[in-house]
Design a protein around this motif. Sequence first.
Motif, PDB file in Angstrom:
ATOM      1  N   THR A   1       0.817  -1.223   0.000  1.00 48.71           N
ATOM      2  CA  THR A   1       0.000   0.000   0.000  1.00 48.71           C
ATOM      3  C   THR A   1       0.846   1.265   0.000  1.00 48.71           C
ATOM      4  O   THR A   1       0.307   2.368  -0.108  1.00 48.71           O
ATOM      5  N   GLY A   2       2.156   1.077   0.129  1.00 51.75           N
ATOM      6  CA  GLY A   2       3.035   2.241   0.206  1.00 51.75           C
ATOM      7  C   GLY A   2       3.325   2.655   1.631  1.00 51.75           C
ATOM      8  O   GLY A   2       4.146   3.543   1.869  1.00 51.75           O
ATOM      9  N   HIS A   3       2.641   2.008   2.588  1.00 57.70           N
ATOM     10  CA  HIS A   3       2.896   2.305   3.989  1.00 57.70           C
ATOM     11  C   HIS A   3       4.030   1.425   4.501  1.00 57.70           C
ATOM     12  O   HIS A   3       4.013   0.214   4.309  1.00 57.70           O
ATOM     13  N   GLU A   4       5.014   2.057   5.128  1.00 56.81           N
ATOM     14  CA  GLU A   4       6.135   1.307   5.657  1.00 56.81           C
ATOM     15  C   GLU A   4       6.559   1.911   6.995  1.00 56.81           C
ATOM     16  O   GLU A   4       6.605   3.139   7.148  1.00 56.81           O
ATOM     17  N   TRP A   5       6.848   1.045   7.944  1.00 55.80           N
ATOM     18  CA  TRP A   5       7.287   1.521   9.259  1.00 55.80           C
ATOM     19  C   TRP A   5       8.393   0.610   9.769  1.00 55.80           C
ATOM     20  O   TRP A   5       8.194  -0.587   9.924  1.00 55.80           O
ATOM     21  N   ASP A   6       9.538   1.190   9.984  1.00 55.71           N
ATOM     22  CA  ASP A   6      10.706   0.431  10.449  1.00 55.71           C
ATOM     23  C   ASP A   6      10.992  -0.782   9.569  1.00 55.71           C
ATOM     24  O   ASP A   6      11.288  -1.875  10.057  1.00 55.71           O
TER      25      ASP A   6
ATOM     26  N   ILE B   1       8.911  -2.459   7.814  1.00 54.86           N
ATOM     27  CA  ILE B   1       7.775  -3.380   7.698  1.00 54.86           C
ATOM     28  C   ILE B   1       6.762  -2.755   6.743  1.00 54.86           C
ATOM     29  O   ILE B   1       6.237  -1.667   6.999  1.00 54.86           O
ATOM     30  N   ARG B   2       6.499  -3.456   5.624  1.00 55.30           N
ATOM     31  CA  ARG B   2       5.560  -2.942   4.635  1.00 55.30           C
ATOM     32  C   ARG B   2       4.154  -3.498   4.854  1.00 55.30           C
ATOM     33  O   ARG B   2       3.994  -4.612   5.327  1.00 55.30           O
ATOM     34  N   GLU B   3       3.163  -2.695   4.523  1.00 52.58           N
ATOM     35  CA  GLU B   3       1.763  -3.148   4.575  1.00 52.58           C
ATOM     36  C   GLU B   3       1.415  -3.716   3.218  1.00 52.58           C
ATOM     37  O   GLU B   3       1.280  -2.984   2.234  1.00 52.58           O
ATOM     38  N   LEU B   4       1.310  -5.044   3.160  1.00 50.45           N
ATOM     39  CA  LEU B   4       1.095  -5.715   1.888  1.00 50.45           C
ATOM     40  C   LEU B   4      -0.375  -5.709   1.491  1.00 50.45           C
ATOM     41  O   LEU B   4      -1.273  -5.475   2.297  1.00 50.45           O
ATOM     42  N   GLU B   5      -0.589  -6.020   0.200  1.00 48.63           N
ATOM     43  CA  GLU B   5      -1.958  -6.090  -0.335  1.00 48.63           C
ATOM     44  C   GLU B   5      -2.347  -7.538  -0.622  1.00 48.63           C
ATOM     45  O   GLU B   5      -3.091  -7.810  -1.552  1.00 48.63           O
ATOM     46  N   ASN B   6      -1.831  -8.450   0.201  1.00 49.35           N
ATOM     47  CA  ASN B   6      -2.166  -9.868  -0.008  1.00 49.35           C
ATOM     48  C   ASN B   6      -3.660 -10.083   0.145  1.00 49.35           C
ATOM     49  O   ASN B   6      -4.258  -9.685   1.161  1.00 49.35           O
ATOM     50  N   PRO B   7      -4.332 -10.706  -0.787  1.00 48.22           N
ATOM     51  CA  PRO B   7      -5.746 -11.046  -0.595  1.00 48.22           C
ATOM     52  C   PRO B   7      -5.854 -12.206   0.394  1.00 48.22           C
ATOM     53  O   PRO B   7      -4.955 -13.041   0.467  1.00 48.22           O
ATOM     54  N   PRO B   8      -6.934 -12.266   1.199  1.00 50.57           N
ATOM     55  CA  PRO B   8      -7.092 -13.387   2.125  1.00 50.57           C
ATOM     56  C   PRO B   8      -7.303 -14.692   1.363  1.00 50.57           C
ATOM     57  O   PRO B   8      -7.739 -14.681   0.203  1.00 50.57           O
ATOM     58  N   PRO B   9      -7.053 -15.827   1.990  1.00 52.30           N
ATOM     59  CA  PRO B   9      -7.267 -17.119   1.314  1.00 52.30           C
ATOM     60  C   PRO B   9      -8.731 -17.271   0.900  1.00 52.30           C
ATOM     61  O   PRO B   9      -9.642 -16.762   1.571  1.00 52.30           O
ATOM     62  N   ARG B  10      -8.931 -17.982  -0.186  1.00 50.32           N
ATOM     63  CA  ARG B  10     -10.290 -18.156  -0.704  1.00 50.32           C
ATOM     64  C   ARG B  10     -11.208 -18.828   0.316  1.00 50.32           C
ATOM     65  O   ARG B  10     -12.361 -18.435   0.469  1.00 50.32           O
ATOM     66  N   TRP B  11     -10.678 -19.832   1.036  1.00 50.59           N
ATOM     67  CA  TRP B  11     -11.516 -20.542   2.011  1.00 50.59           C
ATOM     68  C   TRP B  11     -11.983 -19.604   3.113  1.00 50.59           C
ATOM     69  O   TRP B  11     -13.108 -19.712   3.605  1.00 50.59           O
ATOM     70  N   TRP B  12     -11.107 -18.650   3.480  1.00 44.28           N
ATOM     71  CA  TRP B  12     -11.461 -17.708   4.546  1.00 44.28           C
ATOM     72  C   TRP B  12     -12.566 -16.769   4.071  1.00 44.28           C
ATOM     73  O   TRP B  12     -13.512 -16.472   4.803  1.00 44.28           O
ATOM     74  N   THR B  13     -12.440 -16.295   2.830  1.00 43.17           N
ATOM     75  CA  THR B  13     -13.448 -15.403   2.257  1.00 43.17           C
ATOM     76  C   THR B  13     -14.799 -16.114   2.163  1.00 43.17           C
ATOM     77  O   THR B  13     -15.850 -15.548   2.498  1.00 43.17           O
TER      78      THR B  13
END
Length: 308
Positions: free
Chosen positions: A14-19, A21-33
Amino acid sequence: MADNKKNPNEVPDTGHEWDGIRELENPPPRWWTNALYLSGLLVLVYFILYPSLPLINDSTKGLLGWTQIKEYKEDLAKVQDVRAPYEEKLASMTAEEILADTEMRNYAVGSSKVLFGDNCAACHGTGGVPAKNSGYPILADDDWLYGGDINTIVTSLAAGRHGMMMAHEKTLKPEEVDGLVKFVENLSNGKATEAGWKLFNEKGCVGCHGADAKGIHELGSANLTDKIWRFSGDPEEVRYTILHGVNDPSDPLTRVAIMPAWNEKLAVKLEAEKWDEEPEYEGDETQRLSVTEIKKLAVYVHQLGGGQ
């Protein structure tokens, strides 16, 4: 020249990074959705089938019309159907006959646990052992004020008990009270002296507690030779009992020890049978416990303390 090409396997962020650590855009697993969507569907189904939404004075009923009370009554009806043959048989048996019949005795004991808890445990404690120095009799031992045979227990439950010990504050001298307190203490330890026995007899204690000081069941007087105490074995508590008595209406400081009647109509019937008379009963027909409940509790209490 710097290589600005991105790694094709790198997960976008997402462009957010702290120390670092990046905030990823991983989609949740299909089973979870899928599970999330399914849980929402289940909530909707529940709202339709069961009571769910509160109203001003009620709630929505749901298509099934289910309630906890309705389920409880249905389950209770099943239990009562199973119990019915036993209850019918119990009603036609005496307490002695129930005690002699292994199957019926076991049923009476098993079905009396809740009965005892609802009506007796508040005073006598769970399992027949009240709080220490509470003043209530222990039912889990073999020490009985009025007797532990099954018919006596039935009478105790039906008619209640209201024993009385006279207050002696105005009839005994301080040194005599001291002597009796010491005698009771020594007696319970098997060390009673001849002087103590003499005082016990001269002051009339023998009239209620018996020549051997083991109590008289007909009077409900305590056995002074053991270490089972109706109130407390502490010398000062023994002194208080001697001075102020038990259930003595003439002394405002007297100990109060009254067991209520649980079926007065049955008590009148038992008393009439004792004297071979016709029972005469006048009073409220509504009794605290039914005759069958009295018999079941008598069997339960009898097995708690070993009976007599």
